[in-house]
Scaffold this motif. Structure first.
Motif, PDB file in Angstrom:
ATOM      1  N   LEU A   7      38.470 107.732  12.504  1.00 27.99           N
ATOM      2  CA  LEU A   7      37.282 107.475  13.319  1.00 27.99           C
ATOM      3  C   LEU A   7      37.708 106.693  14.549  1.00 27.99           C
ATOM      4  CD1 LEU A   7      36.458 104.232  12.985  1.00 27.99           C
ATOM      5  CD2 LEU A   7      35.460 105.036  10.852  1.00 27.99           C
ATOM      6  N   HIS A   8      36.786 106.607  15.501  1.00 29.45           N
ATOM      7  CA  HIS A   8      36.985 105.816  16.707  1.00 29.45           C
ATOM      8  C   HIS A   8      35.820 104.848  16.834  1.00 29.45           C
ATOM      9  CE1 HIS A   8      40.146 108.546  18.059  1.00 29.45           C
ATOM     10  NE2 HIS A   8      39.335 109.550  17.754  1.00 29.45           N
ATOM     11  N   LEU A   9      36.025 103.799  17.609  1.00 28.88           N
ATOM     12  CA  LEU A   9      34.973 102.818  17.828  1.00 28.88           C
ATOM     13  C   LEU A   9      34.072 103.200  18.998  1.00 28.88           C
ATOM     14  CD1 LEU A   9      36.998  99.544  17.207  1.00 28.88           C
ATOM     15  CD2 LEU A   9      35.838 101.047  15.565  1.00 28.88           C
ATOM     16  N   ASP A  10      34.433 104.270  19.698  1.00 28.48           N
ATOM     17  CA  ASP A  10      33.623 104.836  20.781  1.00 28.48           C
ATOM     18  C   ASP A  10      33.400 106.318  20.497  1.00 28.48           C
ATOM     19  OD1 ASP A  10      33.592 102.506  22.594  1.00 28.48           O
ATOM     20  OD2 ASP A  10      35.742 102.896  22.784  1.00 28.48           O
ATOM     21  N   ASP A  11      32.398 106.898  21.157  1.00 22.80           N
ATOM     22  CA  ASP A  11      32.169 108.334  21.029  1.00 22.80           C
ATOM     23  C   ASP A  11      33.413 109.097  21.476  1.00 22.80           C
ATOM     24  OD1 ASP A  11      29.574 107.675  20.320  1.00 22.80           O
ATOM     25  OD2 ASP A  11      28.662 108.471  22.160  1.00 22.80           O
ATOM     26  N   GLU A  12      33.647 110.244  20.855  1.00 16.94           N
ATOM     27  CA  GLU A  12      34.714 111.153  21.280  1.00 16.94           C
ATOM     28  C   GLU A  12      34.047 112.369  21.892  1.00 16.94           C
ATOM     29  OE1 GLU A  12      38.232 113.845  19.311  1.00 16.94           O
ATOM     30  OE2 GLU A  12      38.059 111.757  18.679  1.00 16.94           O
ATOM     31  N   ILE A  13      34.294 112.590  23.179  1.00 15.30           N
ATOM     32  CA  ILE A  13      33.667 113.696  23.905  1.00 15.30           C
ATOM     33  C   ILE A  13      34.770 114.659  24.332  1.00 15.30           C
ATOM     34  CG2 ILE A  13      32.213 114.364  25.847  1.00 15.30           C
ATOM     35  CD1 ILE A  13      32.302 110.733  25.039  1.00 15.30           C
TER      36      ILE A  13
ATOM     37  N   PRO B 289      30.024 111.003  17.410  1.00 13.92           N
ATOM     38  CA  PRO B 289      29.604 109.610  17.569  1.00 13.92           C
ATOM     39  C   PRO B 289      30.630 108.618  17.021  1.00 13.92           C
ATOM     40  CG  PRO B 289      28.308 110.692  15.852  1.00 13.92           C
ATOM     41  CD  PRO B 289      29.181 111.748  16.469  1.00 13.92           C
ATOM     42  N   ALA B 290      30.660 107.452  17.625  1.00 14.47           N
ATOM     43  CA  ALA B 290      31.515 106.375  17.135  1.00 14.47           C
ATOM     44  C   ALA B 290      31.236 106.177  15.651  1.00 14.47           C
ATOM     45  CB  ALA B 290      31.219 105.087  17.900  1.00 14.47           C
ATOM     46  N   GLY B 291      32.295 106.000  14.868  1.00 15.26           N
ATOM     47  CA  GLY B 291      32.139 105.728  13.447  1.00 15.26           C
ATOM     48  C   GLY B 291      32.129 106.936  12.536  1.00 15.26           C
ATOM     49  N   ILE B 292      32.134 108.160  13.085  1.00 14.72           N
ATOM     50  CA  ILE B 292      32.146 109.357  12.231  1.00 14.72           C
ATOM     51  C   ILE B 292      33.599 109.716  11.893  1.00 14.72           C
ATOM     52  CG2 ILE B 292      32.154 111.029  14.146  1.00 14.72           C
ATOM     53  CD1 ILE B 292      30.410 112.859  12.418  1.00 14.72           C
TER      54      ILE B 292
ATOM     55  N   ALA C 201      41.614 120.992  26.904  1.00 16.31           N
ATOM     56  CA  ALA C 201      40.344 120.291  26.772  1.00 16.31           C
ATOM     57  C   ALA C 201      40.237 119.130  27.748  1.00 16.31           C
ATOM     58  CB  ALA C 201      40.169 119.771  25.348  1.00 16.31           C
ATOM     59  N   MET C 202      39.026 118.910  28.207  1.00 15.82           N
ATOM     60  CA  MET C 202      38.711 117.732  28.999  1.00 15.82           C
ATOM     61  C   MET C 202      38.294 116.642  28.026  1.00 15.82           C
ATOM     62  SD  MET C 202      35.773 117.215  31.937  1.00 15.82           S
ATOM     63  CE  MET C 202      36.530 118.371  33.077  1.00 15.82           C
ATOM     64  N   ARG C 203      38.859 115.444  28.220  1.00 14.51           N
ATOM     65  CA  ARG C 203      38.484 114.286  27.425  1.00 14.51           C
ATOM     66  C   ARG C 203      37.663 113.367  28.325  1.00 14.51           C
ATOM     67  NH1 ARG C 203      44.395 112.855  24.956  1.00 14.51           N
ATOM     68  NH2 ARG C 203      44.878 112.767  27.169  1.00 14.51           N
ATOM     69  N   LEU C 204      36.482 113.004  27.863  1.00 11.56           N
ATOM     70  CA  LEU C 204      35.566 112.196  28.659  1.00 11.56           C
ATOM     71  C   LEU C 204      35.305 110.867  27.975  1.00 11.56           C
ATOM     72  CD1 LEU C 204      33.407 115.294  29.128  1.00 11.56           C
ATOM     73  CD2 LEU C 204      34.137 113.986  31.104  1.00 11.56           C
ATOM     74  N   PHE C 205      35.134 109.829  28.766  1.00 14.65           N
ATOM     75  CA  PHE C 205      34.857 108.491  28.249  1.00 14.65           C
ATOM     76  C   PHE C 205      33.830 107.790  29.115  1.00 14.65           C
ATOM     77  CE2 PHE C 205      39.059 109.267  26.552  1.00 14.65           C
ATOM     78  CZ  PHE C 205      39.039 108.652  25.312  1.00 14.65           C
ATOM     79  N   VAL C 206      33.116 106.871  28.506  1.00 13.94           N
ATOM     80  CA  VAL C 206      32.300 105.914  29.232  1.00 13.94           C
ATOM     81  C   VAL C 206      33.224 104.742  29.519  1.00 13.94           C
ATOM     82  CG1 VAL C 206      30.326 104.357  29.128  1.00 13.94           C
ATOM     83  CG2 VAL C 206      30.168 106.633  28.089  1.00 13.94           C
ATOM     84  N   GLY C 207      33.509 104.486  30.770  1.00 15.72           N
ATOM     85  CA  GLY C 207      34.435 103.410  31.120  1.00 15.72           C
ATOM     86  C   GLY C 207      35.869 103.809  30.853  1.00 15.72           C
ATOM     87  N   GLU C 208      36.718 102.814  30.673  1.00 16.25           N
ATOM     88  CA  GLU C 208      38.146 103.045  30.439  1.00 16.25           C
ATOM     89  C   GLU C 208      38.369 103.708  29.079  1.00 16.25           C
ATOM     90  OE1 GLU C 208      40.860 102.465  32.527  1.00 16.25           O
ATOM     91  OE2 GLU C 208      39.232 102.220  33.977  1.00 16.25           O
ATOM     92  N   PRO C 209      39.336 104.625  29.000  1.00 15.76           N
ATOM     93  CA  PRO C 209      39.599 105.299  27.723  1.00 15.76           C
ATOM     94  C   PRO C 209      40.207 104.361  26.693  1.00 15.76           C
ATOM     95  CG  PRO C 209      41.257 105.890  29.328  1.00 15.76           C
ATOM     96  CD  PRO C 209      40.225 105.071  30.065  1.00 15.76           C
ATOM     97  N   VAL C 210      39.792 104.558  25.453  1.00 14.03           N
ATOM     98  CA  VAL C 210      40.365 103.845  24.316  1.00 14.03           C
ATOM     99  C   VAL C 210      40.854 104.920  23.345  1.00 14.03           C
ATOM    100  CG1 VAL C 210      39.938 102.233  22.430  1.00 14.03           C
ATOM    101  CG2 VAL C 210      38.757 101.931  24.618  1.00 14.03           C
ATOM    102  N   TRP C 211      42.146 104.936  23.086  1.00  8.92           N
ATOM    103  CA  TRP C 211      42.741 106.009  22.298  1.00  8.92           C
ATOM    104  C   TRP C 211      42.928 105.648  20.838  1.00  8.92           C
ATOM    105  CZ3 TRP C 211      42.473 110.105  25.134  1.00  8.92           C
ATOM    106  CH2 TRP C 211      42.605 110.016  26.512  1.00  8.92           C
ATOM    107  N   THR C 212      42.524 104.477  20.429  1.00  4.56           N
ATOM    108  CA  THR C 212      42.830 104.024  19.078  1.00  4.56           C
ATOM    109  C   THR C 212      42.044 104.803  18.027  1.00  4.56           C
ATOM    110  OG1 THR C 212      43.185 101.822  19.982  1.00  4.56           O
ATOM    111  CG2 THR C 212      42.994 102.008  17.593  1.00  4.56           C
ATOM    112  N   ALA C 213      42.773 105.362  17.074  1.00  8.68           N
ATOM    113  CA  ALA C 213      42.179 106.041  15.921  1.00  8.68           C
ATOM    114  C   ALA C 213      42.438 105.174  14.692  1.00  8.68           C
ATOM    115  CB  ALA C 213      42.809 107.411  15.726  1.00  8.68           C
ATOM    116  N   TYR C 214      41.425 105.061  13.845  1.00  2.22           N
ATOM    117  CA  TYR C 214      41.542 104.289  12.611  1.00  2.22           C
ATOM    118  C   TYR C 214      41.430 105.256  11.442  1.00  2.22           C
ATOM    119  CZ  TYR C 214      40.771 100.424  15.788  1.00  2.22           C
ATOM    120  OH  TYR C 214      40.880  99.530  16.825  1.00  2.22           O
TER     121      TYR C 214
END
Length: 140
Positions: free
Chosen positions: A49-55, A88-91, A105-118
């Motif tokens: 999962l990620h702490l931000d949405d993955e688009i 969504p974040a957390g899925i 693929a285009m990767r989109l983020f709100v603000g700066e990208p965060v690549w961390t996967a948990y």
């Protein structure tokens, strides 16, 4: 969406404005195009999962996103040129290529990208707890 004209597509421009997707890049997942291809493919397929949405917006090629349903069973989502998905974040999810072994693929983020996967289990994160709350409320 019009993947052939993504640079000028007014629909994509409106989505980016409405959702505040201010940052983007393009990734090509193909053996001769992606450094450390084998390692990256394995990482993408690890349930995480990620702490931000993955688009992701598929500009060419195809692949699969797998997500979990309310009973923790996998649901496979086929993605091809012109498709966009927001996880969504957390899925918990994973990604894999299909038999064509290629996606751009285009990767989109709100603000700066965060690549961390948990990797799973990662249930202690607030994003996971918020996602689970959303599922519970949506089921009612």
């Amino acid at each position: 969406l019009d993947a052939d004209n993504y640079e000028t597509d007014p629909c994509l421009k409106e989505i980016r404005r409405a959702e505040n997707y201010s940052w983007m890049d393009i990734i090509t997942i193909q053996k001769d195009k992606l450094p450390n291809y084998e390692e990256k493919i394995k990482t993408f397929y690890e349930e995480h999962l990620h702490l931000d949405d993955e688009i992701r917006y598929i500009l060419d090629g195809s692949g699969y996103f797998d997500v979990r349903d309310k009973d923790d069973k996998w649901i496979r989502i086929s993605m091809e040129k012109g498709d966009m998905i927001t996880l969504p974040a957390g899925i918990y999810h994973r990604f894999t290529l299909d038999e064509n072994n290629y996606v751009k693929a285009m990767r989109l983020f709100v603000g700066e990208p965060v690549w961390t996967a948990y990797n799973r289990p990662a249930d202690e994160f607030p994003a996971r707890k918020q996602y689970m709350k959303f599922l519970t409320e949506a089921a009612q």
